[in-house]
Design a protein around this motif. Structure first.
Motif, PDB file in Angstrom:
ATOM      1  N   THR A   1       0.826  -1.203   0.000  1.00 47.60           N
ATOM      2  CA  THR A   1       0.000   0.000   0.000  1.00 47.60           C
ATOM      3  C   THR A   1       0.860   1.253   0.000  1.00 47.60           C
ATOM      4  O   THR A   1       1.949   1.269   0.576  1.00 47.60           O
ATOM      5  CB  THR A   1      -0.910   0.029   1.251  1.00 47.60           C
ATOM      6  N   ARG A   2       0.358   2.302  -0.650  1.00 46.02           N
ATOM      7  CA  ARG A   2       0.924   3.634  -0.516  1.00 46.02           C
ATOM      8  C   ARG A   2      -0.214   4.570  -0.105  1.00 46.02           C
ATOM      9  O   ARG A   2      -1.349   4.412  -0.569  1.00 46.02           O
ATOM     10  CB  ARG A   2       1.543   4.126  -1.826  1.00 46.02           C
TER      11      ARG A   2
ATOM     12  N   LYS B   1      -8.535   3.272  -2.454  1.00 47.81           N
ATOM     13  CA  LYS B   1      -9.517   3.295  -1.380  1.00 47.81           C
ATOM     14  C   LYS B   1      -9.526   4.655  -0.700  1.00 47.81           C
ATOM     15  O   LYS B   1      -8.476   5.271  -0.482  1.00 47.81           O
ATOM     16  CB  LYS B   1      -9.178   2.254  -0.304  1.00 47.81           C
TER      17      LYS B   1
ATOM     18  N   LEU C   1      -5.709   5.519  -0.135  1.00 48.11           N
ATOM     19  CA  LEU C   1      -4.800   4.377  -0.123  1.00 48.11           C
ATOM     20  C   LEU C   1      -4.752   3.787  -1.523  1.00 48.11           C
ATOM     21  O   LEU C   1      -5.793   3.513  -2.136  1.00 48.11           O
ATOM     22  CB  LEU C   1      -5.277   3.300   0.855  1.00 48.11           C
TER      23      LEU C   1
ATOM     24  N   GLN D   1      -3.451   0.510  -3.320  1.00 50.29           N
ATOM     25  CA  GLN D   1      -3.157  -0.803  -2.728  1.00 50.29           C
ATOM     26  C   GLN D   1      -3.198  -1.897  -3.789  1.00 50.29           C
ATOM     27  O   GLN D   1      -4.119  -1.943  -4.617  1.00 50.29           O
ATOM     28  CB  GLN D   1      -4.201  -1.078  -1.655  1.00 50.29           C
TER      29      GLN D   1
ATOM     30  N   TYR E   1      -6.343  -6.465   6.711  1.00 48.90           N
ATOM     31  CA  TYR E   1      -6.532  -5.230   5.951  1.00 48.90           C
ATOM     32  C   TYR E   1      -7.588  -4.288   6.509  1.00 48.90           C
ATOM     33  O   TYR E   1      -7.725  -3.160   6.020  1.00 48.90           O
ATOM     34  CB  TYR E   1      -6.887  -5.567   4.497  1.00 48.90           C
TER      35      TYR E   1
END
Length: 304
Positions: free
Chosen positions: A114-115, A137, A174, A176, A268
């Motif tokens: 994820t970033r 997200k 997010l 991901q 998650y």
């Protein structure tokens, strides 16, 4: 004064709990968030025990949602001497998928790659560091809201140029990697008081709305969701309990998926509302609301 007060915004979701409390003759104050206000100089809580029942998906139902208001209110009531279940600290975790993943990773557990960014303009750049397909997200979601899948960078850039990225009420996103889930099912482990309560497998047919409660499943247009009782491995139960305790979640669900590429359990999501499963007698063989009321009754007695 009642020994218990509940702050809520979705009456239908609270109906089973209210009914269970009524059957047991437990006095409580039901406080709807709409129209509520408080004096920050005051030092009186509505009950010795407060149960926060504000769901993150409340922003989908009302633009004037109480998510951030509830954080201030729960902290205020705790300062006034009340014991607050799923209080301000838990709400802050519940209201941030980014914080959830950071907490889970700190515990040494696997999460999807994820970033996190705070501008739409940075989504494509963050995506370039990851493998496709991926999902974008919103940091605050609920019932699968605010999640879009993209199969390649060109598609993401084209859709983003047309504004086809999730909205985010706190301006945090997010990016991901999409995890191919073994068997198409995620597992939701419910905890209460930091201990495992039950688990269910949920198959949303590839969709992202995996809410298992009656009110969710009955929503018009909702895709079919298959729910079954699960018996997670002890390591997953222990991990879910660690996550709940670290997050300060008194009662809530922890979601995990098994990465079909290598069998890695990837946690998650942490959900502080705990919409118990629909048709619990059929799925579990018992009603978790009764266990919840047992626990609340004990907590009320301790505060008396």
């Amino acid at each position: 004064m009642a020994g218990l007060a509940l702050l809520y915004e979705h009456p239908q979701w609270l109906a089973p709990l209210f009914a269970a409390l009524d059957r047991r003759g437990i006095a409580y104050a039901a406080i709807h968030a709409d129209g509520h206000g408080f004096d920050p100089a005051g030092r009186v809580a509505p009950a010795p025990l407060i149960f926060n029942r504000i769901a993150m998906s409340s922003f989908l139902r009302e633009g004037d949602h109480p998510i951030f208001y509830a954080q201030a209110l729960m902290a205020h009531w705790a300062d006034a001497g009340a014991r607050v279940l799923n209080g301000a600290a838990a709400l802050a975790i519940d209201a941030s998928k980014a914080r959830q993943l950071s907490l889970i990773a700190r515990l040494g557990l696997a999460v999807p790659a994820t970033r996190v960014v705070h501008r739409r303009a940075d989504i494509a750049g963050a995506a370039a560091e990851l493998a496709f397909p991926l999902v974008v997200k919103a940091n605050i979601g609920g019932s699968g809201a605010g999640i879009i899948r993209y199969d390649d960078l060109e598609q993401l850039r084209a859709m983003a140029a047309e504004g086809m990225v999730p909205d985010s009420i706190d301006r945090v996103w997010l990016v991901q990697e999409y995890v191919p889930v073994r068997g198409g099912r995620i597992t939701r482990l419910e905890t209460m008081g930091g201990r495992f309560l039950y688990a269910i497998d949920v198959d949303g047919g590839g969709g992202f709305d995996l809410c298992p409660a009656d009110a969710c499943l009955a929503a018009p247009g909702k895709p079919a969701v298959t729910i079954a009782r699960a018996d997670p491995a002890p390591a997953l139960i222990e991990a879910a309990e660690r996550i709940a305790k670290a997050a300060g979640i008194d009662i809530g669900g922890v979601e995990v998926m098994i990465d079909d590429r290598d069998g890695t359990p990837r946690f998650y999501d942490v959900n502080g509302f705990s919409n118990f499963v629909a048709n619990p007698l059929d799925v579990l063989g018992w009603d978790p609301h009764e266990r919840l009321v047992d626990w609340l009754e004990t907590m009320v007695e301790r505060r008396a």
